[in-house]
Design a protein around this motif. Sequence first.
Motif, PDB file in Angstrom:
ATOM      1  N   GLU A 132      42.545  28.284  53.525  1.00 40.59           N
ATOM      2  CA  GLU A 132      41.561  27.408  54.164  1.00 40.59           C
ATOM      3  C   GLU A 132      41.680  27.447  55.679  1.00 40.59           C
ATOM      4  O   GLU A 132      41.067  26.666  56.383  1.00 40.59           O
ATOM      5  CB  GLU A 132      41.722  25.979  53.653  1.00 40.59           C
ATOM      6  CG  GLU A 132      43.092  25.395  53.888  1.00 40.59           C
ATOM      7  CD  GLU A 132      43.236  24.012  53.275  1.00 40.59           C
ATOM      8  OE1 GLU A 132      43.468  23.070  54.043  1.00 40.59           O
ATOM      9  OE2 GLU A 132      43.113  23.896  52.054  1.00 40.59           O
ATOM     10  N   VAL A 133      42.518  28.349  56.206  1.00 41.21           N
ATOM     11  CA  VAL A 133      42.743  28.428  57.649  1.00 41.21           C
ATOM     12  C   VAL A 133      41.497  28.937  58.348  1.00 41.21           C
ATOM     13  O   VAL A 133      40.965  28.302  59.240  1.00 41.21           O
ATOM     14  CB  VAL A 133      43.912  29.387  57.962  1.00 41.21           C
ATOM     15  CG1 VAL A 133      44.329  29.230  59.410  1.00 41.21           C
ATOM     16  CG2 VAL A 133      45.087  29.123  57.059  1.00 41.21           C
ATOM     17  N   LEU A 134      41.062  30.110  57.959  1.00 46.09           N
ATOM     18  CA  LEU A 134      39.896  30.747  58.575  1.00 46.09           C
ATOM     19  C   LEU A 134      39.162  31.526  57.503  1.00 46.09           C
ATOM     20  O   LEU A 134      39.779  32.263  56.734  1.00 46.09           O
ATOM     21  CB  LEU A 134      40.365  31.735  59.653  1.00 46.09           C
ATOM     22  CG  LEU A 134      40.262  31.355  61.141  1.00 46.09           C
ATOM     23  CD1 LEU A 134      40.615  32.571  61.967  1.00 46.09           C
ATOM     24  CD2 LEU A 134      38.896  30.837  61.519  1.00 46.09           C
ATOM     25  N   ASN A 135      37.855  31.375  57.485  1.00 44.57           N
ATOM     26  CA  ASN A 135      37.065  32.187  56.565  1.00 44.57           C
ATOM     27  C   ASN A 135      36.426  33.322  57.360  1.00 44.57           C
ATOM     28  O   ASN A 135      35.512  33.102  58.155  1.00 44.57           O
ATOM     29  CB  ASN A 135      35.988  31.332  55.891  1.00 44.57           C
ATOM     30  CG  ASN A 135      35.219  32.108  54.843  1.00 44.57           C
ATOM     31  OD1 ASN A 135      35.319  33.343  54.770  1.00 44.57           O
ATOM     32  ND2 ASN A 135      34.461  31.412  54.022  1.00 44.57           N
ATOM     33  N   LEU A 136      36.945  34.532  57.147  1.00 45.10           N
ATOM     34  CA  LEU A 136      36.492  35.689  57.920  1.00 45.10           C
ATOM     35  C   LEU A 136      35.489  36.546  57.149  1.00 45.10           C
ATOM     36  O   LEU A 136      35.196  37.664  57.558  1.00 45.10           O
ATOM     37  CB  LEU A 136      37.700  36.545  58.322  1.00 45.10           C
ATOM     38  CG  LEU A 136      38.773  35.829  59.151  1.00 45.10           C
ATOM     39  CD1 LEU A 136      39.975  36.746  59.359  1.00 45.10           C
ATOM     40  CD2 LEU A 136      38.222  35.371  60.489  1.00 45.10           C
ATOM     41  N   HIS A 137      34.963  36.008  56.037  1.00 42.84           N
ATOM     42  CA  HIS A 137      34.093  36.812  55.175  1.00 42.84           C
ATOM     43  C   HIS A 137      32.854  37.320  55.916  1.00 42.84           C
ATOM     44  O   HIS A 137      32.401  38.444  55.694  1.00 42.84           O
ATOM     45  CB  HIS A 137      33.662  36.001  53.953  1.00 42.84           C
ATOM     46  CG  HIS A 137      32.796  36.773  53.006  1.00 42.84           C
ATOM     47  ND1 HIS A 137      33.291  37.802  52.223  1.00 42.84           N
ATOM     48  CD2 HIS A 137      31.462  36.694  52.741  1.00 42.84           C
ATOM     49  CE1 HIS A 137      32.296  38.316  51.511  1.00 42.84           C
ATOM     50  NE2 HIS A 137      31.182  37.664  51.804  1.00 42.84           N
ATOM     51  N   LYS A 138      32.336  36.505  56.844  1.00 40.96           N
ATOM     52  CA  LYS A 138      31.121  36.909  57.571  1.00 40.96           C
ATOM     53  C   LYS A 138      31.380  38.110  58.472  1.00 40.96           C
ATOM     54  O   LYS A 138      30.465  38.866  58.807  1.00 40.96           O
ATOM     55  CB  LYS A 138      30.581  35.731  58.388  1.00 40.96           C
ATOM     56  CG  LYS A 138      29.943  34.669  57.497  1.00 40.96           C
ATOM     57  CD  LYS A 138      29.545  33.425  58.253  1.00 40.96           C
ATOM     58  CE  LYS A 138      28.906  32.412  57.305  1.00 40.96           C
ATOM     59  NZ  LYS A 138      28.606  31.144  57.968  1.00 40.96           N
ATOM     60  N   ASP A 160      48.745  32.618  63.174  1.00 39.19           N
ATOM     61  CA  ASP A 160      49.637  33.640  62.615  1.00 39.19           C
ATOM     62  C   ASP A 160      48.807  34.501  61.655  1.00 39.19           C
ATOM     63  O   ASP A 160      48.319  34.014  60.635  1.00 39.19           O
ATOM     64  CB  ASP A 160      50.797  32.956  61.869  1.00 39.19           C
ATOM     65  CG  ASP A 160      51.773  33.965  61.246  1.00 39.19           C
ATOM     66  OD1 ASP A 160      51.470  35.174  61.261  1.00 39.19           O
ATOM     67  OD2 ASP A 160      52.817  33.536  60.748  1.00 39.19           O
ATOM     68  N   CYS A 161      48.628  35.774  61.992  1.00 37.70           N
ATOM     69  CA  CYS A 161      47.769  36.659  61.187  1.00 37.70           C
ATOM     70  C   CYS A 161      48.249  36.811  59.748  1.00 37.70           C
ATOM     71  O   CYS A 161      47.456  37.157  58.863  1.00 37.70           O
ATOM     72  CB  CYS A 161      47.688  38.050  61.841  1.00 37.70           C
ATOM     73  SG  CYS A 161      46.611  38.082  63.284  1.00 37.70           S
ATOM     74  N   ASN A 162      49.528  36.568  59.506  1.00 40.29           N
ATOM     75  CA  ASN A 162      50.043  36.672  58.134  1.00 40.29           C
ATOM     76  C   ASN A 162      49.347  35.696  57.188  1.00 40.29           C
ATOM     77  O   ASN A 162      49.291  35.930  55.983  1.00 40.29           O
ATOM     78  CB  ASN A 162      51.561  36.420  58.109  1.00 40.29           C
ATOM     79  CG  ASN A 162      52.332  37.589  58.708  1.00 40.29           C
ATOM     80  OD1 ASN A 162      52.205  38.718  58.259  1.00 40.29           O
ATOM     81  ND2 ASN A 162      53.109  37.314  59.745  1.00 40.29           N
ATOM     82  N   LEU A 163      48.813  34.604  57.755  1.00 35.24           N
ATOM     83  CA  LEU A 163      48.141  33.605  56.929  1.00 35.24           C
ATOM     84  C   LEU A 163      46.812  34.104  56.363  1.00 35.24           C
ATOM     85  O   LEU A 163      46.333  33.591  55.355  1.00 35.24           O
ATOM     86  CB  LEU A 163      47.899  32.321  57.737  1.00 35.24           C
ATOM     87  CG  LEU A 163      49.151  31.565  58.211  1.00 35.24           C
ATOM     88  CD1 LEU A 163      48.759  30.431  59.131  1.00 35.24           C
ATOM     89  CD2 LEU A 163      49.947  31.050  57.026  1.00 35.24           C
ATOM     90  N   VAL A 164      46.207  35.061  57.037  1.00 31.54           N
ATOM     91  CA  VAL A 164      44.899  35.575  56.595  1.00 31.54           C
ATOM     92  C   VAL A 164      44.953  37.105  56.461  1.00 31.54           C
ATOM     93  O   VAL A 164      43.951  37.786  56.646  1.00 31.54           O
ATOM     94  CB  VAL A 164      43.770  35.144  57.570  1.00 31.54           C
ATOM     95  CG1 VAL A 164      43.443  33.674  57.428  1.00 31.54           C
ATOM     96  CG2 VAL A 164      44.136  35.465  59.012  1.00 31.54           C
ATOM     97  N   ILE A 165      46.120  37.604  56.129  1.00 32.44           N
ATOM     98  CA  ILE A 165      46.330  39.061  56.140  1.00 32.44           C
ATOM     99  C   ILE A 165      45.430  39.785  55.148  1.00 32.44           C
ATOM    100  O   ILE A 165      44.965  40.905  55.418  1.00 32.44           O
ATOM    101  CB  ILE A 165      47.824  39.399  55.894  1.00 32.44           C
ATOM    102  CG1 ILE A 165      48.189  40.757  56.502  1.00 32.44           C
ATOM    103  CG2 ILE A 165      48.209  39.321  54.434  1.00 32.44           C
ATOM    104  CD1 ILE A 165      48.317  40.771  57.983  1.00 32.44           C
ATOM    105  N   ASP A 166      45.141  39.149  53.999  1.00 37.59           N
ATOM    106  CA  ASP A 166      44.270  39.804  52.998  1.00 37.59           C
ATOM    107  C   ASP A 166      42.839  39.921  53.522  1.00 37.59           C
ATOM    108  O   ASP A 166      42.173  40.942  53.323  1.00 37.59           O
ATOM    109  CB  ASP A 166      44.276  39.018  51.679  1.00 37.59           C
ATOM    110  CG  ASP A 166      45.633  39.106  50.980  1.00 37.59           C
ATOM    111  OD1 ASP A 166      46.402  40.036  51.308  1.00 37.59           O
ATOM    112  OD2 ASP A 166      45.931  38.239  50.136  1.00 37.59           O
ATOM    113  N   GLN A 167      42.367  38.870  54.217  1.00 37.45           N
ATOM    114  CA  GLN A 167      41.024  38.920  54.804  1.00 37.45           C
ATOM    115  C   GLN A 167      40.955  39.987  55.901  1.00 37.45           C
ATOM    116  O   GLN A 167      39.967  40.712  56.011  1.00 37.45           O
ATOM    117  CB  GLN A 167      40.652  37.557  55.396  1.00 37.45           C
ATOM    118  CG  GLN A 167      40.431  36.466  54.361  1.00 37.45           C
ATOM    119  CD  GLN A 167      39.868  35.218  55.008  1.00 37.45           C
ATOM    120  OE1 GLN A 167      38.714  35.174  55.411  1.00 37.45           O
ATOM    121  NE2 GLN A 167      40.683  34.179  55.120  1.00 37.45           N
TER     122      GLN A 167
END
Length: 319
Positions: A132-138, A160-167
Amino acid sequence: PKLKDRIINLGKKALEEKNFSKALMLCNQLKEMNEHNSQTELAAVACLLEGNRAREAKERCEDLVFGPFESDEAIEVYISILFQLKEYEELQKNIKRLLTQKRIDENQMDKFQAMLSLSKKVISDREGIKGEVLNLHKIVENSEPIDKQLELINELRSLDCNLVIDQISEILKSTKANPLIQSFILFILQEQSIDKDFELNKVNQRMIWNSSVSVDEHKIFVDAILKKLSDVLESEDPSAYEIAKTHFQHFITIYFPFIPIPADINTWAACFYCIVQQFFDRSVDEEELKDLFNVEYFPVKSAIALVKRFEDEGYFNIK
């Protein structure tokens, strides 16, 4: 034996003189000769840390702690490196492993307790906010205007990029993603020293990219173009050179870490020479290009068309 002693003495002297690169080279030499020991390896770790090469220091120290030497002396250094690199899961796992092996005493455990408590808190916080940190889907779909995507990139920079590394992985391998936005993400990964392999697809090229591996081909290409532009323009017209240089740097940022195809230095130097001359309402004929850059006009014309397309898409309006 005499050579070993001489290398060790030279290494001690280099350390005393704070010549860490020389000391590291001598430690490596001992390792290649199979004359290294836990002390020389610990010295190598110290040299790597002094050279801001914490990840290499971690790997070497890990081998020192868990490899053939099983050096208890290196344990504190190893745990400190994991803490410095914010590798909290690794820190917890390895303290538990060392406790199981009965290699950490009570005094050492007191020192590690604060690091362990903080690492547990960070991991708990990460799990609590993950997803829920950042939604980068767009950004993956490139479905928002570029200025909106840049707002997300600015948020990513402070996270911390590790939090959204999959996105992030999805964005970098997406053929729909904006290549300039992909470049900005790569720069953030470099800033945060994220040591992970990513599949990267952009500008019709593909590679496996890791922030810890420098892309020499890209840098060599950029330096060569700037040198050619400098040779042709800087002394004759410094203002034109600065404009051409800035325009080229904007353009090559879109391509990072790739280089444009065809990767001909003279063609691209001629391209930005022509663009800057057009900026000042000066015409350039084929003979001038042949004389200055030894190129034919057609490939230069194609290169200019690509730059103009990127301009029309708004890439050059971004600071």
